[in-house]
Design an enzyme around this catalytic site. Structure first.
Site, short mmCIF file in Angstrom:
data_model
loop_
_atom_site.label_atom_id
_atom_site.label_comp_id
_atom_site.label_asym_id
_atom_site.label_seq_id
_atom_site.Cartn_x
_atom_site.Cartn_y
_atom_site.Cartn_z
CE LYS A 219 -1.13 2.41 2.86
NZ LYS A 219 -1.40 4.06 2.67
CD GLU A 296 13.02 3.60 8.34
OE1 GLU A 296 12.56 5.10 9.57
OE2 GLU A 296 13.02 4.39 7.48
CD GLU A 430 9.72 12.06 13.16
OE1 GLU A 430 10.93 11.84 12.29
OE2 GLU A 430 9.16 11.59 13.18
#
Length: 527
Positions: A219, A296, A430
Site C-alpha cells: 500500500k 522503520e 519530530e
C-alpha cells in the site's frame, strides 16, 4: 507514399522524441524524454497481474504540491480490494504449482535484474513523476529524484545478488544426529510505505522480499501514489508472475488497517511515524493471528559537533543532515549539538550557508528545496515554527515563514533556531520539515547523555578530527546508525533501522533478508 521531405521531418521528430530535452524550458524544467511528456499516468490498482478499478469505484485526488493543482484521480482501495490482493498473493506463494516458487533463487535473481533494468530505462519519466507528485527537486547538483531513482536501481541489483545465496547452517549437536537450518521465505508480505521517498521506500521493502521468495501486497501513501503504480507496470514487463506483486493506493484507516489485520498476511513491513507503528503492533495483537513485523519509524537524531571539528565540513554535513528532502527525513539531524567553544562561530557560518539555499520549482535545476508534500504537512511545520518562536522562545536566526516569491505551493523557508534547550518542544518532537535547531553543550559526557535522552534512536552523527573521540562517542550512542564526519550516507549494503521508539528490525543489507525469512531447523539421526 511519403515524400523525402516528409520522411526527413518524421525522422527528425522521432529523433527529438528519443533524446532528452533540455532541463530548463522557460520557467519549467522537463526531466524526461519528450515522448513521456504526454504519457497518461496509471491510476488503477494492480492486483493479480492486472490493472483494475477499485471494488467500490471510489477515487481520490493526488495534488502537485508546487502548484496546488490536481494531477489526477487515483482508484482508492478498500477492504474488498485488500482481500483480492491478499488472495492473489496467497495463491502465488502457497499454490502447489506456484510459478514463483518454481523459479528458485536464480530465477528470482533474473527477475530482480530485469526490474532494475526497467526502472533504469524509464528513469526520466520516474524522476519527473516523483518530483511532480512529491515536490522534491527533479535535478540539481546535490539531492534530487535522480538520486532516488538511481538508488532504487542499485537496491534491486544488490538484492538480485542475494536471491541465490540465501542459506542456512550445519550445526554440530550432541549425539548421533545431523542438524541443519534453512532460511525460507516468510510468505505473504503486507508492505506499507510513506510519502517522503516513495519509490526508494518501495525498493527497500520490495527488493529483499522478492529476493527471499515472498509475495507482496504494497500500500502506497495516499499523498504520493503514482510512482508505485508506474513500478507495477515495470514489474509486470519484467516477468513477475501474477499475484507476486500487488500495488494498492489508499488510506491507512481503510486499506492499511485491513492489510495489517488480514489473516492471510504472514508479515507486515511498515515505514512511518512511531505513533502509527504502535497502532500497527496493537492491531496485530488484536487480530486473529500474530505475524512477523518490521517497523522503520520516527526519529529526533542528534548530530554532535565537537570543538576540534573542521567547521566548514561540519556546516556542510549539518545542512545535508537536516535539510535533505526538505527536512522530510526520518533520520534528519534535527538536534544539532555544538560544543560551546565554537558555538557562535559555527552558528554564524551555518546561517550564512543556509541563506544561500535556493527554494524553488522542483524542475528548476538551481533549486535545492521544493515544497512540503501537502497542506497538512505545511501546516504542521509552520505550527512547530510558531511554537519555536512564541512558546519555546528560541532565537530565530533565519527563515520562519513562507517565501514571499510564492503565492502557490506548500513552500516553507529554510529555518534556523539557536539557543535551543532540551526542554523545548522543537527539541523533543519530530517536526519533519526544514527546521534546524542548534543546541549548546559543554562536555562529551554531557552530550552523550543528552543525545540518548530522546525516546527515539534512529540515527546520530559525530563531527571531530579525532577518530578515537568519534569511536568512543559512537559506542555510547543508542542509535541504529551513527555517521562519523558525514551524514545521510546510504548504500544498499548497509543496514538501517532504529533503537527504542524508532522501530524494530532492519532495512537494507543482508540484515533485511532476515526480516523476510524464517529459520527452519531440521534434525535427523546420523546413524
Amino acid at each position: 507514399e511519403e515524400s523525402s521531405e516528409e520522411k526527413e521531418s518524421s525522422e527528425e521528430e522521432e529523433s527529438s522524441e528519443e533524446k532528452e530535452v533540455e532541463y530548463w524550458e522557460g520557467v519549467r524544467v522537463v526531466a524526461m524524454v519528450a515522448k513521456d511528456l504526454d504519457r497518461a499516468h496509471e491510476t488503477r490498482l494492480f492486483i493479480d497481474g492486472a490493472f483494475v478499478a477499485s471494488a467500490k469505484g471510489k477515487t481520490f485526488e493526488t495534488v502537485n504540491p508546487a502548484t496546488e493543482e490536481v494531477i489526477t484521480a487515483v482508484q482508492e482501495a478498500g477492504a474488498e480490494d485488500v482481500d483480492k490482493a491478499v488472495a492473489a498473493a496467497h495463491r502465488a506463494f502457497y499454490a502447489p504449482d506456484s510459478p514463483w516458487r518454481a523459479l528458485g533463487g536464480t530465477g528470482r535473481r533474473d527477475v530482480l535484474l530485469r526490474i532494475a533494468d526497467g526502472i533504469e530505462k524509464d528513469k526520466a519519466y520516474l524522476e519527473a513523476l516523483e518530483a511532480t507528485d512529491n515536490g522534491k527537486p527533479a535535478y540539481n547538483a546535490g539531492y534530487s529524484t535522480q538520486v532516488d531513482v538511481a538508488l532504487t536501481v542499485k537496491h534491486f541489483r544488490y538484492f538480485a545478488g542475494w536471491a541465490d545465496k540465501i542459506s542456512g547452517q550445519t550445526i554440530p549437536v550432541e549425539g548421533d544426529f545431523f542438524c541443519y537450518t534453512k532460511r525460507e521465505a516468510v510468505g505473504v508480505v503486507g508492505a506499507i510505505i510513506p510519502w517522503n521517498f516513495p519509490l526508494l521506500m518501495l525498493a527497500w521493502k520490495m527488493a529483499p522480499a522478492l529476493a527471499a521468495g515472498c509475495t507482496v501486497v504494497l500500500k502506497s501513501s495516499e499523498k504520493t501514489p503514482l510512482t508505485a503504480l508506474a513500478f507495477a507496470k515495470i514489474a509486470k514487463e519484467a516477468g513477475v508472475p501474477p499475484g507476486v506483486v500487488n500495488i494498492l493506493s489508499g488510506f491507512g484507516p481503510s486499506a492499511g488497517e485491513a492489510l495489517v489485520r488480514h489473516a492471510d498476511v504472514d508479515k507486515i513491513a511498515f515505514t512511518g511515524s512511531s505513533f502509527v507503528g504502535k497502532r500497527i503492533m496493537k492491531s496485530i495483537g488484536e487480530s486473529s493471528r500474530l505475524k512477523k513485523v518490521s517497523l522503520e519509524l520516527g526519529g529526533k537524531s542528534g548530530l554532535i559537533v565537537c570543538k576540534d571539528a573542521d567547521l566548514d565540513l561540519a556546516v556542510d554535513v549539518a545542512e545535508v543532515g537536516l535539510f535533505l528532502n526538505h527536512g522530510q527525513c526520518c533520520c534528519a539531524s534535527s538536534r544539532l549539538f555544538v560544543q560551546e567553544d565554537i558555538y557562535d562561530e559555527f552558528t554564524q557560518k551555518a546561517v550564512r550557508k543556509i541563506k544561500k539555499r535556493k527554494l524553488g520549482d522542483p524542475f528548476d535545476p538551481e533549486s535545492v528545496q521544493g515544497p512540503q508534500v501537502d497542506k497538512l504537512q505545511y501546516d504542521r511545520v509552520m505550527n512547530y515554527i510558531d511554537i519555536g518562536k512564541e512558546k519555546d522562545k528560541a532565537t530565530l536566526l533565519h527563515g520562519g515563514g513562507r517565501p514571499k516569491m510564492f503565492d502557490k505551493g506548500y513552500y516553507v523557508e529554510s529555518t534556523v533556531f539557536a539557543d535551543v534547550t532540551d526542554d523545548m518542544v522543537i527539541a523533543k518532537e519530530e517536526i519533519f520539515g526544514p527546521v534546524m535547531s542548534i543546541l549548546k553543550f559543554k562536555s562529551e559526557e554531557e552530550v552523550i547523555a543528552r543525545a540518548n535522552s530522546s525516546q527515539f534512536g534512529l540515527a546520530a552523527g559525530v563531527m571531530t578530527k579525532d577518530m578515537q573521540t568519534a569511536l568512543r562517542i559512537s559506542d555510547q550512542l543508542r542509535a541504529g546508525t551513527v555517521w562519523l564526519n558525514t551524514y545521510n550516507t546510504f548504500d544498499a549494503a548497509s543496514p538501517f533501522g532504529g533503537f527504542k521508539d524508532s522501530g524494530i528490525g532492519r532495512e537494507k543489507g543482508e540484515d533485511a533478508l532476515h526480516e523476510y525469512t524464517e529459520v527452519k531447523c531440521v534434525v535427523t539421526p546420523s546413524k
